[in-house]
Structure formats: structure tokens, C-alpha cells
Design an enzyme around this catalytic site. Structure first.
Site, PDB file in Angstrom:
ATOM      1  N   ASN A   1      54.492 -29.507  -9.922  1.00 28.07           N
ATOM      2  CA  ASN A   1      55.311 -28.788  -8.951  1.00 28.07           C
ATOM      3  C   ASN A   1      55.010 -27.314  -9.042  1.00 28.07           C
ATOM      4  O   ASN A   1      54.559 -26.804 -10.070  1.00 28.07           O
ATOM      5  CB  ASN A   1      56.803 -29.064  -9.164  1.00 28.07           C
ATOM      6  CG  ASN A   1      57.425 -28.081 -10.119  1.00 28.07           C
ATOM      7  OD1 ASN A   1      57.753 -26.949  -9.742  1.00 28.07           O
ATOM      8  ND2 ASN A   1      57.571 -28.475 -11.371  1.00 28.07           N
ATOM      9  N   ALA A   2      55.265 -26.641  -7.927  1.00 28.00           N
ATOM     10  CA  ALA A   2      55.086 -25.190  -7.855  1.00 28.00           C
ATOM     11  C   ALA A   2      56.204 -24.628  -6.985  1.00 28.00           C
ATOM     12  O   ALA A   2      55.968 -23.916  -6.023  1.00 28.00           O
ATOM     13  CB  ALA A   2      53.721 -24.860  -7.282  1.00 28.00           C
TER      14      ALA A   2
ATOM     15  N   GLY B   1      58.630 -22.519  -7.801  1.00 28.62           N
ATOM     16  CA  GLY B   1      58.678 -21.058  -7.956  1.00 28.62           C
ATOM     17  C   GLY B   1      60.082 -20.476  -7.965  1.00 28.62           C
ATOM     18  O   GLY B   1      60.330 -19.417  -7.395  1.00 28.62           O
TER      19      GLY B   1
ATOM     20  N   ASN C   1      64.927 -19.271 -19.536  1.00 31.81           N
ATOM     21  CA  ASN C   1      63.674 -19.889 -19.092  1.00 31.81           C
ATOM     22  C   ASN C   1      62.551 -18.859 -19.208  1.00 31.81           C
ATOM     23  O   ASN C   1      62.340 -18.061 -18.303  1.00 31.81           O
ATOM     24  CB  ASN C   1      63.864 -20.379 -17.648  1.00 31.81           C
ATOM     25  CG  ASN C   1      62.637 -21.037 -17.080  1.00 31.81           C
ATOM     26  OD1 ASN C   1      61.590 -21.102 -17.725  1.00 31.81           O
ATOM     27  ND2 ASN C   1      62.743 -21.535 -15.860  1.00 31.81           N
TER      28      ASN C   1
ATOM     29  N   CYS D   1      58.534 -20.736 -17.123  1.00 33.89           N
ATOM     30  CA  CYS D   1      58.192 -21.258 -15.798  1.00 33.89           C
ATOM     31  C   CYS D   1      56.753 -20.858 -15.448  1.00 33.89           C
ATOM     32  O   CYS D   1      56.436 -19.664 -15.386  1.00 33.89           O
ATOM     33  CB  CYS D   1      59.136 -20.727 -14.732  1.00 33.89           C
ATOM     34  SG  CYS D   1      58.626 -21.242 -13.082  1.00 33.89           S
TER      35      CYS D   1
ATOM     36  N   GLY E   1      60.591 -33.766 -21.835  1.00 34.18           N
ATOM     37  CA  GLY E   1      59.208 -34.071 -21.477  1.00 34.18           C
ATOM     38  C   GLY E   1      58.990 -35.537 -21.179  1.00 34.18           C
ATOM     39  O   GLY E   1      58.733 -36.324 -22.083  1.00 34.18           O
TER      40      GLY E   1
ATOM     41  N   GLY F   1      64.367 -35.166 -16.889  1.00 33.59           N
ATOM     42  CA  GLY F   1      63.904 -34.341 -15.780  1.00 33.59           C
ATOM     43  C   GLY F   1      63.383 -35.140 -14.612  1.00 33.59           C
ATOM     44  O   GLY F   1      64.152 -35.692 -13.814  1.00 33.59           O
ATOM     45  N   THR F   2      62.084 -35.263 -14.534  1.00 38.42           N
ATOM     46  CA  THR F   2      61.430 -35.882 -13.387  1.00 38.42           C
ATOM     47  C   THR F   2      61.927 -37.299 -13.097  1.00 38.42           C
ATOM     48  O   THR F   2      61.916 -37.732 -11.947  1.00 38.42           O
ATOM     49  CB  THR F   2      59.898 -35.857 -13.619  1.00 38.42           C
ATOM     50  OG1 THR F   2      59.531 -34.513 -13.936  1.00 38.42           O
ATOM     51  CG2 THR F   2      59.124 -36.287 -12.398  1.00 38.42           C
TER      52      THR F   2
END
Lengths: 303, 269
Positions: A69-70, A72, A127, A130, A243, A265-266
Site C-alpha cells: 500500500n501507498a 500516505g 509512527n 511509515c 506482521g 492488520g491486513t
């Protein structure tokens, strides 16, 4: 029934299952699927000092057993968070942790100071990892002096539990962990995404608008597990494992490696009920192994 | 609308051409209400290279039979795996997601579909029909074999066809169809789904005649519920999630979609 509650510094979590920032929105996106209060806590989407529009589309590429992902750090800034998002979070009675990011030390300090005043935000996760912003983010988390500087500056304005989220894109994550511990962090969480890239061979172009992005999902689990194990042996503060955690077995592996809690997460993207299934799976594991307290699993590898 | 995760059973899998399949799926529980234009995120179990769910428009809904249809275009491993699914197998689906098309009442409307972009238009045409609209449907494709389900749509109104090679209906792209030659189009709304270039060109036609144009976008997405912020589209109000704030947008909301921007238009591209 076995005890599931764990402590991260001053936080008492009813179970070790948290959500990873940026994969769980502000919680309400999941209200239709799970009782969000059943989780140990939620980490809401990253907040920066100013509004950020994020990166242009395309921001995502599926990869084997994971995704890049990006995004941002798209968010409306800390003042909007305080005025419009925080009141909506009050409906949750479990632990709410804000993820704080920015492009300057002053920005981190501003957000942290404003979060410090919010009673129901019981901790922040800094964070410094990132990979999807041009300035700040990972740049702070990839050298000991800058990680120390931002942690120390935030520590001065933040009284509650300060977690620092570490980048795996470093030569030695242990050194960074020890640096932020010395600078006043109360816990570390790891790992953020691994820097990666996807190319469309037919178009001969990168898939992501930013060319590179952050890899997450089961693909990164062995790397994350190794890093959690290394860091947990090298610091005295609690470690939160992140992770590719998708199942209760994954979560237990991270606890055994030394994590006191974990973030999902994902996996939330494929199964919005992943977190509650993992809690149930941990209960089943404890019962099956006749273990009365989940804390007995933390760092519980048999040598 | 409350979102659900439900298991469906494949009732039938009908190949429509060499890369499109029509799946009929029966829900294991009572199927929730859905709006025309909403979509479903389908978990792909049979493909080791597929990690994320795949989004598909809700094509047809039959509450009496407790079934729905999805129109699948085989693009990569995930969609191919779903297109090859056998009758009787179970599919895990999250739905209904996103917003829907606004349904006008008692007026004349045009629906434009390019290639597999006809997918959300069946349920839409049915709903528009129920609300006493006069429905015209324009379907485009490269060739006759790319015109999907045209006969099925005739029950809702007039069906017009355009193919690039002229093998079915008028020759040329949908945007060049004679239906658009009128100085004053009779439609009070245009609904459109297909390749971006086609939708942009249709929205220009609509804009010139001051007709609202509703387009259904298809950005790559991960979660489908507004959590990951991957599927954003640039709007005049900033980045918006296609999954929760779309997939249907009024074309006027979209940045770069106004008539000044140069557009190309080709089906399936």
C-alpha cells in the site's frame, strides 16, 4: 476460563488482540461485523498535525500472500480528530490508542500534546516507520539519533503510555528499539510494513503511483516474528507484535516470541471478523493446553 | 445499510463468452436488502495467488428465490478461479457495499453499459422500470460477442447496440451512437458503467445538455468498507473512497471529468 488480560505499561488490556493502525479505520467501519468492544483495544488511523490528502491512486497492489500500500497517511489532521472523530470513539469502552505521525518533530509534538488532553485516548503509538511519505515517517525510524530525538521530544509532552512503532527497513531493529527505550518509550510495536515494489510487466510501469510501497500480510510474518524475538530479548519494555497475523496460531507464535500483545492488520481486509476469531482461538488454545493465564505464553518458547 | 458476511451456494455458472460468466448464487440465510449499484466483495478460495477479496457489482437480485447473480469477467487469477467455480460450491461474500444509483421516478432515462459494465445495470433497469420510468438501454462492445445479455435487457425497455466492428447494431463506439445526435436529448438522467474513457465521454455529452450523469467506478480496492483508503478517486472535495462514498458518483463530483479535459473512448480498455 483462562485469564486473557495483559498489561502494556499502564494499559490493562482485556486480551492481547489489538488492531493495526490504518487497517481498522476508526472502528465504526467494523461495527456491522464484530463487537469492537470485545477487542483488547483499537489503534485508529494515523493522525498528523495538518490535513493530508495522501498519495494519488493507485495506492494498492496485491502480491503473493499480501499487498503493497501507498496510502500516505491520508487524514484530516489533529484538530479535526479532536473535534469530530474523538467524540465518536467515546462509544467504545475498551482501550483506544491513537497513532501519531508527522513530517517534523514539532508536528509529532503538537499531535502528541493534543492527544495527551483526550481522556479516553489511553496511549499513543508514535509512527516513525511509515514508508509512504516523502518527508518524516520512516526517515525518523531508520536512524538511532532521529528516533531518539522524536521519542524524547514527544515524551516531554506526553504523560500516558507511549508506544513507538518501529520500521523493519533498517540494518538493526534492535539498536533502534534500544534507542527509543532509552529515550523514554514505554513500549515498542513492530513491525511496520516492509518497503517493496510491484511492476506491471505488460505496461512496463510500476503499479503504485509512488513506485514503492509498504508490504503487509502473511508474506511478512516470518520476518516480523524474527524481529519481535530479537527485540523482546534486548529491551525491558513490552513489545507488541505486528506482521501478517491472520489466525490465533499466528498470534500465539508472536506471544511465544516475546510479544505481550499483538496487532491484526491486513487480515481485517479479507475477514472483518478476524480479530474476534483470533481471541476465540487463543481461548481454545489455552484450554487445550491447560494454561490458566495467557501471560504464561509471553516469551514462552521451550528451549 | 448493515453489511453482512454470508455464504452463498452456486446454483448455476453460465459462460456468456470466452471471458465472461454469469453466476447464480443462493444465500444460506435470508438475503439482506440491496440497492441497485451496490457491490459485493467475494472471497476467492480456490486461487493460491489471490489474497484479497474481489469486488463485483450486484447484477440481479431475486428475493423470492433468495438468489442473486454476479457477472464475472476473467481478468486475472482471482476472477478466473471464480469463473471456473462449479455448481454446488460455497462462496463467502460480504455485502451490500457502497452506495446505490439514485432512482428517478416517472421520467425517461438512458442506461449506457460498455463490455462487462452492463453488470450493475440489470438490477438498476429493473428498479427504474418499477418506478415508472421509460428506460432506454445502450450497450457497447468491440464486437457482437462482447455484447452481453442484450436480449435479457429488452424486458425493461428499448435496447440499442453499438459495436466497434459493426458486427451488431450501429458501427462505432457507444458515444457515437445516433441516439446522441438529437440537439435536445429526452432523458432526465443518464446512468453509465464501463471503461473510464467511455464514462468520461458519456458524461461530457450529458453535461453539455445539462443532464445529470451517474457513473459507477471500479478502482482496485482491498477492504471494501472504507478502512484501508486504497481505492480513492480524486473529487472536487478531495480523495474519496470508491467503496464507501461510491461506487456511484455524479460525474460532476469527479476531478478531471469535466468537458474541458481531453478523453479517448474505447470499450474494454
Amino acid at each position: 476460563m483462562a485469564n486473557l488480560s495483559v498489561n502494556i505499561h499502564k494499559l490493562n488490556l482485556k486480551n492481547p488482540v489489538l488492531t493495526a493502525s490504518g487497517t481498522f479505520g476508526y472502528g465504526e467501519e467494523f461495527d456491522d461485523f464484530i463487537d469492537v468492544n470485545a477487542l483488547g483495544g483499537i489503534l485508529v488511523k494515523a493522525t498528523t498535525s495538518k490535513h493530508r490528502e495522501g498519495n494519488p491512486y493507485p495506492r494498492m497492489a496485491e502480491t503473493p500472500m499480501g499487498m503493497l500500500n501507498a496510502v500516505g497517511l491520508q487524514n484530516k489532521g489533529v484538530d479535526y480528530f479532536v473535534e469530530s472523530i474523538y467524540p465518536k470513539l467515546l462509544k467504545y469502552s475498551n482501550c483506544i490508542i491513537a497513532n501519531v505521525s508527522d513530517s517534523t518533530v514539532e508536528g509529532y509534538v503538537e499531535v502528541a500534546a493534543k492527544m495527551n488532553k483526550l481522556e479516553h485516548i489511553s496511549a499513543i503509538e508514535l509512527n516513525i516507520s511509515c514508508p509512504n511519505v516523502k518527508e518524516g515517517g520512516m526517515a525518523f525510524g531508520t536512524s538511532c539519533p532521529s528516533a531518539t530525538a522524536v521519542t524524547r521530544a514527544v515524551r516531554e509532552v506526553y504523560d500516558k503510555t507511549l508506544i513507538v512503532k518501529l520500521s523493519p527497513n533498517v540494518t538493526s531493529i534492535v539498536e533502534i528499539a534500544q534507542a527509543v527505550e532509552a529515550a523514554g518509550a514505554d513500549a515498542v510495536s513492530l513491525i511496520n510494513t516492509l518497503l517493496g515494489m510491484a511492476i506491471d510487466a505488460e505496461k512496463r510501469k510500476p503499479v503504485l503511483s509512488t513506485i514503492t510501497g509498504g508490504l503487509s500480510g502473511p508474506a511478512i510474518k516470518p520476518v516480523a516474528l524474527r524481529m519481535v524475538w530479537q527485540v523482546a530479548r534486548a529491551v525491558k519494555i513490552p513489545v507488541i507484535g505486528i506482521g501478517g497475523i491472520t489466525t490465533a496460531t499466528d498470534a500465539i507464535e508472536f506471544l511465544l516470541a516475546g510479544a505481550s500483545a499483538i496487532q491484526v492488520g491486513t487480515a481485517n481486509f479479507i475477514d472483518p471478523q478476524a480479530t474476534t476469531k483470533i481471541i476465540k482461538g487463543i481461548e481454545d488454545y489455552l484450554e487445550r493446553h491447560q494454561i490458566s493465564d495467557v501471560n504464561q505464553l509471553i516469551g514462552g518458547l521451550i528451549s | 445499510m448493515k453489511k453482512h458476511i454470508l455464504d452463498f451456494r452456486v446454483i448455476s455458472n453460465q459462460p456468456l463468452n470466452d471471458n465472461h460468466n454469469l453466476l447464480e448464487l443462493e444465500c444460506n440465510e435470508a438475503m439482506p436488502q440491496m440497492l441497485a449499484g451496490q457491490f459485493a466483495e467475494v472471497r476467492i478460495d480456490g486461487s493460491p495467488t489471490t489474497y484479497l477479496r474481489r469486488p463485483f457489482s450486484i447484477h440481479r437480485v431475486d428475493y423470492a428465490k433468495n438468489t442473486m447473480h454476479l457477472l464475472i469477467k476473467s481478468v486475472g487469477d482471482g476472477t478466473r478461479s471464480l469463473a471456473n467455480i462449479e455448481t454446488g460450491n460455497s462462496v463467502n461474500i460480504m455485502l451490500p457495499l457502497g452506495n446505490g444509483f439514485p432512482i428517478s421516478e416517472n421520467s425517461e432515462v438512458l442506461l449506457v453499459g460498455g463490455g462487462c459494465g452492463v453488470a450493475p445495470l440489470w438490477y438498476l433497469a429493473e428498479q427504474l422500470n418499477k418506478s415508472d420510468n421509460k428506460v432506454t438501454m445502450l450497450i457497447g462492445g468491440r464486437s457482437a460477442k462482447d455484447i452481453l445479455l442484450a436480449d435479457e435487457y429488452s424486458r425493461f425497455g428499448k435496447v440499442l447496440i453499438a459495436t466497434e466492428d459493426g458486427s451488431h447494431g450501429e458501427t462505432g463506439m457507444v458515444t457515437a451512437h445516433s441516439v446522441f445526435r438529437s440537439e435536445k436529448l429526452p432523458f432526465s438522467a443518464i446512468y453509465c458503467c464501463g471503461p473510464d474513457g467511455m464514462m468520461k465521454a458519456i458524461s461530457h455529452i450529458a453535461e453539455k445538455q445539462n443532464i445529470p450523469c451517474f457513473v459507477s467506478l471500479e478502482n482496485t480496492m482491498a477492504c471494501g468498507i472504507g478502512a484501508c483508503l486504497c481505492c480513492v478517486v480524486d473529487t472536487h472535495q478531495g480523495n474519496r473512497c470508491v467503496c464507501t462514498e461510491g461506487p456511484v458518483f455524479n460525474s460532476k463530483e469527479l476531478k478531471g471529468w469535466s468537458a474541458e479535459t481531453e478523453v479517448g473512448c474505447s470499450i474494454d480498455r
